[in-house]
Design an enzyme around this catalytic site. Structure first.
Site, PDB file in Angstrom:
ATOM      1  N   TYR A 194       0.831  -1.204   0.000  1.00 41.18           N
ATOM      2  CA  TYR A 194       0.000   0.000   0.000  1.00 41.18           C
ATOM      3  C   TYR A 194       0.865   1.253   0.000  1.00 41.18           C
ATOM      4  O   TYR A 194       0.540   2.242  -0.666  1.00 41.18           O
ATOM      5  CB  TYR A 194      -0.937  -0.016   1.211  1.00 41.18           C
ATOM      6  CG  TYR A 194      -1.979  -1.098   1.131  1.00 41.18           C
ATOM      7  CD1 TYR A 194      -3.182  -0.885   0.471  1.00 41.18           C
ATOM      8  CD2 TYR A 194      -1.767  -2.349   1.705  1.00 41.18           C
ATOM      9  CE1 TYR A 194      -4.141  -1.886   0.379  1.00 41.18           C
ATOM     10  CE2 TYR A 194      -2.710  -3.359   1.624  1.00 41.18           C
ATOM     11  CZ  TYR A 194      -3.894  -3.125   0.964  1.00 41.18           C
ATOM     12  OH  TYR A 194      -4.835  -4.129   0.863  1.00 41.18           O
ATOM     13  N   ASN A 213     -13.063   0.248  -5.080  1.00 43.32           N
ATOM     14  CA  ASN A 213     -12.955  -0.159  -6.479  1.00 43.32           C
ATOM     15  C   ASN A 213     -14.123  -1.055  -6.874  1.00 43.32           C
ATOM     16  O   ASN A 213     -14.375  -2.077  -6.240  1.00 43.32           O
ATOM     17  CB  ASN A 213     -11.625  -0.904  -6.676  1.00 43.32           C
ATOM     18  CG  ASN A 213     -11.479  -1.491  -8.057  1.00 43.32           C
ATOM     19  OD1 ASN A 213     -11.980  -0.944  -9.033  1.00 43.32           O
ATOM     20  ND2 ASN A 213     -10.766  -2.607  -8.150  1.00 43.32           N
ATOM     21  N   CYS A 221      -6.940  -4.544  -7.757  1.00 45.97           N
ATOM     22  CA  CYS A 221      -6.626  -4.220  -6.370  1.00 45.97           C
ATOM     23  C   CYS A 221      -6.145  -5.449  -5.599  1.00 45.97           C
ATOM     24  O   CYS A 221      -5.549  -5.310  -4.524  1.00 45.97           O
ATOM     25  CB  CYS A 221      -7.824  -3.570  -5.686  1.00 45.97           C
ATOM     26  SG  CYS A 221      -9.360  -4.499  -5.794  1.00 45.97           S
ATOM     27  N   HIS A 222      -6.368  -6.650  -6.142  1.00 46.24           N
ATOM     28  CA  HIS A 222      -5.867  -7.857  -5.478  1.00 46.24           C
ATOM     29  C   HIS A 222      -4.340  -7.929  -5.490  1.00 46.24           C
ATOM     30  O   HIS A 222      -3.753  -8.714  -4.733  1.00 46.24           O
ATOM     31  CB  HIS A 222      -6.455  -9.120  -6.136  1.00 46.24           C
ATOM     32  CG  HIS A 222      -6.084  -9.296  -7.569  1.00 46.24           C
ATOM     33  ND1 HIS A 222      -6.773  -8.680  -8.597  1.00 46.24           N
ATOM     34  CD2 HIS A 222      -5.093 -10.017  -8.168  1.00 46.24           C
ATOM     35  CE1 HIS A 222      -6.230  -9.017  -9.755  1.00 46.24           C
ATOM     36  NE2 HIS A 222      -5.203  -9.827  -9.532  1.00 46.24           N
ATOM     37  N   GLU A 278      -2.252 -16.008 -11.124  1.00 43.13           N
ATOM     38  CA  GLU A 278      -1.354 -15.215 -11.963  1.00 43.13           C
ATOM     39  C   GLU A 278       0.075 -15.723 -11.879  1.00 43.13           C
ATOM     40  O   GLU A 278       0.792 -15.790 -12.899  1.00 43.13           O
ATOM     41  CB  GLU A 278      -1.444 -13.742 -11.571  1.00 43.13           C
ATOM     42  CG  GLU A 278      -2.802 -13.136 -11.906  1.00 43.13           C
ATOM     43  CD  GLU A 278      -2.923 -11.670 -11.531  1.00 43.13           C
ATOM     44  OE1 GLU A 278      -1.912 -11.077 -11.068  1.00 43.13           O
ATOM     45  OE2 GLU A 278      -4.019 -11.091 -11.720  1.00 43.13           O
TER      46      GLU A 278
END
Length: 201
Positions: A128, A152, A160-161, A187
């Site tokens: 963050y 979001n 945002c993940h 991913e």
């Protein structure tokens, strides 16, 4: 003028806005999708998990003074049809960058954060504090960045993940930590490895 207030002023001069909705089954549950059509080309305004979708849809409808309509299947809206194809390809491991047009409906700070999220590469992650720095804020803005992440409405597409705590733990996620872990693992699996640094917390 706040963007939501500007939308309210412009709405009286523009053609009626329509939110066209559909759903998509995915490995992380059913996603609610919505495109926004007004006097500009259609763009995606919502990609949300089931439990968060109703409130997010209501917020958008108020913001744009929009009516809500269910899509035919398959969607005739080109933006919605493209998003369905791209999300299906993403979950299959065949797509890393979304190209569907987006509606980033928020405050100037929120949209800065969301654009910062769009710059995080597939399979990467930021803290963050790092994201705060990227959008021109100091590390002390981490909490505000986290709040913008939570606001979001374009899950997965505006990733945002990919934002985690400074120590690598998953921290919060509107869709739940299990979904966040699945998306990060997915991913990294596509890239050839697992998300080893995200500790269970």
């Amino acid at each position: 003028m706040r963007r939501s207030a500007l939308h309210a002023v412009l709405a009286s001069f523009c053609m009626p806005a329509i939110l066209t909705t559909t759903t998509l089954d995915s490995p992380v549950g059913t996603l609610t999708l919505a495109s926004l059509t007004d006097d500009t080309p259609p763009r995606i305004a919502l990609v949300e998990f089931g439990h968060r979708a109703p409130n997010a849809m209501e917020d958008l409808a108020r913001m744009f003074h929009a009516t809500i309509e269910e899509s035919v299947d398959p969607p005739q809206c080109p933006a919605l049809a493209l998003l369905q194809q791209e999300l299906t390809a993403y979950f299959a491991g065949d797509l890393r960058t979304f190209t569907a047009p987006l509606e980033l409906a928020g405050t100037p700070f929120q949209t800065d954060v969301w654009r910062g999220l769009l710059d995080i590469p597939f399979g990467d992650r930021l803290s963050y504090g790092q994201l705060a720095s990227r959008v021109g804020r100091d590390a002390g803005a981490s909490r505000a960045v986290g709040a913008a992440n939570g606001a979001n409405r374009l899950a997965i597409v505006v990733p945002c993940h990919r934002v985690v705590a400074a120590d690598g733990t998953l921290h919060g996620y509107g869709g739940g930590r299990d979904r966040k872990r699945w998306l990060l693992d997915h991913e990294h699996t596509v890239l050839g490895g697992l998300f080893a640094h995200a500790q269970r917390a």
